[in-house]
Scaffold this active site. Structure first.
Site, PDB file in Angstrom:
ATOM      1  N   GLN A 180      32.630  45.917  61.151  1.00  0.00           N
ATOM      2  CA  GLN A 180      31.890  45.254  62.232  1.00  0.00           C
ATOM      3  C   GLN A 180      32.648  44.011  62.685  1.00  0.00           C
ATOM      4  O   GLN A 180      32.248  43.349  63.623  1.00  0.00           O
ATOM      5  CB  GLN A 180      30.510  44.823  61.714  1.00  0.00           C
ATOM      6  N   VAL A 188      35.484  41.458  64.166  1.00  0.00           N
ATOM      7  CA  VAL A 188      36.335  41.435  65.361  1.00  0.00           C
ATOM      8  C   VAL A 188      37.540  40.532  65.111  1.00  0.00           C
ATOM      9  O   VAL A 188      38.255  40.176  66.040  1.00  0.00           O
ATOM     10  CB  VAL A 188      35.524  40.932  66.582  1.00  0.00           C
ATOM     11  N   ASP A 189      37.761  40.164  63.819  1.00  0.00           N
ATOM     12  CA  ASP A 189      38.767  39.141  63.518  1.00  0.00           C
ATOM     13  C   ASP A 189      40.175  39.673  63.299  1.00  0.00           C
ATOM     14  O   ASP A 189      41.124  38.893  63.162  1.00  0.00           O
ATOM     15  CB  ASP A 189      38.323  38.295  62.307  1.00  0.00           C
ATOM     16  N   HIS A 229      32.657  46.736  66.631  1.00  0.00           N
ATOM     17  CA  HIS A 229      32.218  45.667  67.538  1.00  0.00           C
ATOM     18  C   HIS A 229      33.351  45.085  68.371  1.00  0.00           C
ATOM     19  O   HIS A 229      33.226  43.974  68.891  1.00  0.00           O
ATOM     20  CB  HIS A 229      31.493  44.571  66.745  1.00  0.00           C
TER      21      HIS A 229
HETATM   22  P1  OAD Z   1      26.364  38.487  58.458  1.00  0.00           P
HETATM   23  O1  OAD Z   1      26.770  37.064  58.646  1.00  0.00           O
HETATM   24  O2  OAD Z   1      25.058  38.914  59.018  1.00  0.00           O
HETATM   25  O3  OAD Z   1      26.348  38.805  56.906  1.00  0.00           O
HETATM   26  C1  OAD Z   1      27.392  38.395  56.065  1.00  0.00           C
HETATM   27  C2  OAD Z   1      27.123  38.951  54.691  1.00  0.00           C
HETATM   28  O4  OAD Z   1      28.238  38.653  53.879  1.00  0.00           O
HETATM   29  C3  OAD Z   1      25.892  38.351  54.005  1.00  0.00           C
HETATM   30  O5  OAD Z   1      25.110  39.399  53.458  1.00  0.00           O
HETATM   31  C4  OAD Z   1      26.489  37.500  52.885  1.00  0.00           C
HETATM   32  O6  OAD Z   1      25.680  37.479  51.726  1.00  0.00           O
HETATM   33  C5  OAD Z   1      27.787  38.230  52.618  1.00  0.00           C
HETATM   34  N1  OAD Z   1      28.863  37.410  52.043  1.00  0.00           N
HETATM   35  C6  OAD Z   1      29.087  36.080  52.168  1.00  0.00           C
HETATM   36  N2  OAD Z   1      30.184  35.722  51.512  1.00  0.00           N
HETATM   37  C7  OAD Z   1      30.700  36.855  50.946  1.00  0.00           C
HETATM   38  C8  OAD Z   1      31.835  37.147  50.146  1.00  0.00           C
HETATM   39  N3  OAD Z   1      32.714  36.208  49.790  1.00  0.00           N
HETATM   40  N4  OAD Z   1      32.024  38.432  49.760  1.00  0.00           N
HETATM   41  C9  OAD Z   1      31.167  39.410  50.123  1.00  0.00           C
HETATM   42  N5  OAD Z   1      30.074  39.195  50.883  1.00  0.00           N
HETATM   43  C10 OAD Z   1      29.845  37.931  51.284  1.00  0.00           C
HETATM   44  O7  OAD Z   1      27.555  39.384  59.018  1.00  0.00           O
HETATM   45  P2  OAD Z   1      27.527  40.926  59.454  1.00  0.00           P
HETATM   46  O8  OAD Z   1      26.617  41.700  58.579  1.00  0.00           O
HETATM   47  O9  OAD Z   1      28.935  41.341  59.566  1.00  0.00           O
HETATM   48  O10 OAD Z   1      27.883  41.126  65.766  1.00  0.00           O
HETATM   49  O11 OAD Z   1      26.893  40.819  60.884  1.00  0.00           O
HETATM   50  C11 OAD Z   1      26.830  41.977  61.679  1.00  0.00           C
HETATM   51  C12 OAD Z   1      27.017  41.617  63.115  1.00  0.00           C
HETATM   52  O12 OAD Z   1      26.091  40.601  63.488  1.00  0.00           O
HETATM   53  C13 OAD Z   1      28.368  41.008  63.453  1.00  0.00           C
HETATM   54  O13 OAD Z   1      29.331  41.985  63.678  1.00  0.00           O
HETATM   55  C14 OAD Z   1      28.076  40.226  64.672  1.00  0.00           C
HETATM   56  C15 OAD Z   1      26.800  39.576  64.199  1.00  0.00           C
HETATM   57  O14 OAD Z   1      25.980  39.031  65.128  1.00  0.00           O
HETATM   58  C16 OAD Z   1      27.997  40.698  67.026  1.00  0.00           C
HETATM   59  O15 OAD Z   1      28.335  39.560  67.296  1.00  0.00           O
HETATM   60  C17 OAD Z   1      27.674  41.739  68.032  1.00  0.00           C
END
Ligand code: OAD
Length: 258
Positions: free
Chosen positions: A104, A106-107, A122
């Site tokens: 997901q 975009v980096d 994304h």
């Molecule tokens: P989130 O920010 O919603 O979730 C990040 C997850 O990573 C959380 O569950 C954290 O607990 C976990 N996390 C944090 N540090 C970590 C680490 N070192 N190792 C493993 N996990 C860790 O990000 P996404 O789920 O990617 O979309 O969000 C989905 C989408 O929502 C993104 O692609 C973006 C966002 O809004 C758009 O902008 C359309």
């Protein structure tokens, strides 16, 4: 987490003819890239997604939104892929055709780590496209500089090439992700809150199709109930442990990357 659980997952990895990996912002956290939903440090603790990640938000405040994406682009120039990105890329190189990487994010950090054929659900933060359907006068090379740049003839603005809320995903990419979810024997779900669909739905799809589902996340996620195993730890700690065990051991010797 106990060693037995880790060994169980390592066994699944060893035996799976096909592995799918779904990653989210958490896999890049140890590179220094902010996530979205983490309390305090996540972008959505600072900004409203409807302002910064929707077409309506961009049309309402194009300069503000454009500058935020420019800031994120500049920030990415100063970060590096971490041990988790590198472990996935190494696994794919050592096991050609066995791993499908769906992100997901975009980096671009998976690609910079050496992963090929990444399914970017994304989009790509480094790309631009026109906001409105390009007219004959609209050329990306001749846009007028500005926040955002625009076509000097008709004013059509450039926008980042990411998928915003309310927008459809690139269908062939989504379908390739769904195919991998249905085919895999094991899906690793790494660093995602599991709050955004259709991406999060791939974990359920994999489970319903018979795959083992394993979550790697230091905190609870909305997909925990879908998983057979939840590994509580960071991606940078756990993925090298999980995946490095799969470097084939040469006869009579220790596994070596040489
Ligand atoms: P989130 O920010 O919603 O979730 C990040 C997850 O990573 C959380 O569950 C954290 O607990 C976990 N996390 C944090 N540090 C970590 C680490 N070192 N190792 C493993 N996990 C860790 O990000 P996404 O789920 O990617 O979309 O969000 C989905 C989408 O929502 C993104 O692609 C973006 C966002 O809004 C758009 O902008 C359309």
């Amino acid at each position: 987490m106990d060693g037995a659980t880790l060994e169980t997952v390592q066994g699944w990895l060893r035996e799976a003819p096909h592995v799918a990996v779904l990653t989210g912002a958490g896999i890049s956290a140890e590179s220094g890239v902010p996530t979205f939903r983490d309390a305090q440090t996540g972008y959505w603790a600072q900004f409203r997604p409807e302002d910064m990640a929707t077409e309506e938000g961009f049309r309402a405040q194009p300069a503000l939104v454009w500058r935020w994406y420019q800031h994120r682009r500049q920030m990415l120039q100063g970060v590096q892929p971490n041990a988790a990105h590198l472990a996935l890329a190494a696994f794919a190189q050592q096991h050609p055709g066995r791993l499908t990487l769906i992100t997901q994010n975009v980096d671009g950090l998976h690609q910079r780590a050496g992963s090929a054929d990444v399914l970017c659900l994304h989009g790509d933060l480094m790309e631009d496209r026109f906001l409105d359907l390009p007219r004959p006068c609209c050329h990306p090379d001749t846009v007028e500089a500005g926040d955002p740049p625009q076509c000097p003839r008709c004013g059509n603005m450039l926008r980042p090439g990411v998928v915003w809320f309310g927008e459809p995903l690139h269908l062939p990419t989504l379908e390739a992700g769904q195919h991998a979810a249905r085919q895999c024997a094991l899906m690793l779900v790494v660093g995602t809150a599991g709050a955004v669909y259709p991406a999060a739905g791939l974990a359920r799809l994999a489970r319903d199709a018979g795959a083992k589902v394993v979550i790697v996340n230091p905190y609870a996620s909305e997909l925990d109930a879908v998983a057979h195993v939840v590994l509580r730890g960071t991606a940078g700690q756990l993925l090298p442990l999980l995946l490095a065990a799969h470097v084939p051991t040469p006869p009579g010797g220790m596994a070596d990357s040489a």
